[in-house]
Design an enzyme around this catalytic site. Structure first.
Site, short mmCIF file in Angstrom:
data_model
loop_
_atom_site.label_atom_id
_atom_site.label_comp_id
_atom_site.label_asym_id
_atom_site.label_seq_id
_atom_site.Cartn_x
_atom_site.Cartn_y
_atom_site.Cartn_z
N ASN A 45 11.76 -8.41 -20.41
CA ASN A 45 12.94 -8.88 -19.68
C ASN A 45 13.67 -7.63 -19.20
O ASN A 45 14.31 -6.93 -19.98
CB ASN A 45 13.84 -9.72 -20.60
CG ASN A 45 15.09 -10.20 -19.89
OD1 ASN A 45 15.63 -9.54 -19.01
ND2 ASN A 45 15.57 -11.38 -20.28
N GLU A 51 13.96 -12.14 -15.77
CA GLU A 51 15.28 -11.78 -15.24
C GLU A 51 15.18 -10.69 -14.18
O GLU A 51 15.89 -9.69 -14.25
CB GLU A 51 16.23 -11.37 -16.37
CG GLU A 51 16.87 -12.56 -17.07
CD GLU A 51 18.18 -12.23 -17.76
OE1 GLU A 51 19.23 -12.55 -17.18
OE2 GLU A 51 18.15 -11.67 -18.86
N ASP A 83 10.61 -13.99 -22.59
CA ASP A 83 11.87 -14.07 -23.33
C ASP A 83 12.09 -15.55 -23.64
O ASP A 83 12.46 -16.32 -22.76
CB ASP A 83 13.00 -13.50 -22.48
CG ASP A 83 14.37 -13.66 -23.12
OD1 ASP A 83 14.45 -14.18 -24.25
OD2 ASP A 83 15.36 -13.27 -22.48
N ASN A 113 14.26 -16.71 -25.90
CA ASN A 113 15.60 -17.01 -26.40
C ASN A 113 15.54 -17.87 -27.65
O ASN A 113 16.34 -18.80 -27.84
CB ASN A 113 16.44 -17.69 -25.30
CG ASN A 113 17.14 -16.67 -24.41
OD1 ASN A 113 17.80 -15.75 -24.90
ND2 ASN A 113 16.99 -16.82 -23.11
N ASP A 147 11.63 -12.05 -27.90
CA ASP A 147 10.59 -11.91 -26.87
C ASP A 147 9.24 -12.04 -27.57
O ASP A 147 8.93 -11.27 -28.49
CB ASP A 147 10.71 -10.56 -26.18
CG ASP A 147 12.08 -10.37 -25.54
OD1 ASP A 147 12.24 -10.73 -24.37
OD2 ASP A 147 13.00 -9.88 -26.25
N ASP A 155 18.67 -4.69 -22.12
CA ASP A 155 18.96 -4.99 -23.52
C ASP A 155 17.72 -5.49 -24.26
O ASP A 155 17.74 -5.67 -25.48
CB ASP A 155 20.12 -5.97 -23.67
CG ASP A 155 20.13 -7.09 -22.65
OD1 ASP A 155 19.15 -7.21 -21.87
OD2 ASP A 155 21.10 -7.86 -22.61
N HIS A 156 16.62 -5.71 -23.53
CA HIS A 156 15.32 -6.06 -24.12
C HIS A 156 14.36 -4.87 -24.01
O HIS A 156 14.54 -4.00 -23.15
CB HIS A 156 14.68 -7.24 -23.38
CG HIS A 156 15.46 -8.51 -23.44
ND1 HIS A 156 15.07 -9.59 -24.21
CD2 HIS A 156 16.60 -8.89 -22.80
CE1 HIS A 156 15.93 -10.58 -24.04
NE2 HIS A 156 16.87 -10.19 -23.20
#
Length: 260
Positions: A7, A34, A150, A152, A221, A250-251
């Site tokens: 991501n 994303e 990802d 989530n 992930d 942030d991933h």
């Protein structure tokens, strides 16, 4: 064959990072989430210059997924079946052709679902139901299948340092974890957990509250493998160091090596 997921949290902001990582890790297939741009705005040229075929399923400002492959891509399918009115770009599947056969790969950006008591969580659960139906159909083909992205979803307490703080979060609600387990129980293997039961294996660190500095991460992930892919699993890696780069996502990338 090395298949990775990342991501990138905006391809335009993270293009230099992506190009550096592609040269450093050299995945055969990279599943991105994303990308946050329409298809026409995706920066194909510098990626293609590294030898990758590029397919995207983009959306203005939000969401968006992409597949990068050094090998030919066929049967490219955007959108997850089950809701023709869903406008969100969260799913892209293709068949990767190799001299010894095919590998089916999908890049997935599963909805976050927060706040839980809203339509956002209902959408997440419905999306997971659609994914379940898709997986059940694909597993019947008995092909190597890799579902990377990802999700989530925090699958278990070992995947977060302070699980009690996440009990009311859409990523860790019992129903979320139950849906993820149901997906795996169809016959999918969580690649990371196939090689280690260790705590502290994270793929995401929030930008807030010094999460990276305190290693307060999450494992959200995942690469889920069909039996035919899991039988070929050689190794799994998490490129944690990428989170320490300047202005990072942030991933971080996660990858598998398959004996294909």
């Amino acid at each position: 064959m090395r298949i990775a997921t990342w991501n990138v949290n905006s391809i335009r902001q993270r293009l230099d990072h992506l190009l550096t990582w592609l040269q450093e890790r050299s995945p055969d297939v990279a599943c991105l989430q994303e990308i946050k741009c329409v298809d026409e705005a995706f920066p194909r040229e510098p990626i293609e210059a590294l030898g990758y075929n590029v397919v995207t399923h983009g959306q203005k400002t939000f969401n968006g997924v992409a597949l990068l492959s050094k090998l030919p891509l066929d049967e490219v399918t955007p959108r997850l079946a089950g809701d023709e009115d869903d406008p969100q770009a969260r799913f892209l599947e293709a068949v990767v052709s190799t001299p010894s056969g095919i590998v089916r790969v999908a890049t997935i950006y599963l909805p976050n679902g927060n706040p839980p008591q809203t339509d956002k969580y209902s959408y997440k659960i419905k999306w997971m139901q659609r994914l379940y139906s898709y997986v059940r159909e694909r597993l019947a083909l008995e092909e190597p299948l890799v579902l990377a992205g990802d999700y989530n979803v925090i699958p278990a307490a070992v995947d977060v340092p302070n699980p009690e703080a996440w009990l009311g979060d859409a990523l860790y609600l019992p129903q979320t974890r139950e849906r993820f387990r149901a997906l795996c129980n169809l016959g999918l293997t969580d690649a990371v957990r196939a090689v280690t039961d260790a705590a502290g294996v994270y793929t995401f660190w929030d930008y807030q509250a010094g999460a990276w500095q305190r290693n307060n991460g999450l494992r959200i992930d995942h690469l889920l493998l069909s039996p035919q892919a899991a039988d070929r699993l050689v190794s799994v890696g998490v490129d944690k160091h990428v989170r320490g780069w300047e202005k990072p996502s942030d991933h971080v990338p996660v990858y598998v090596d398959l004996a294909v």
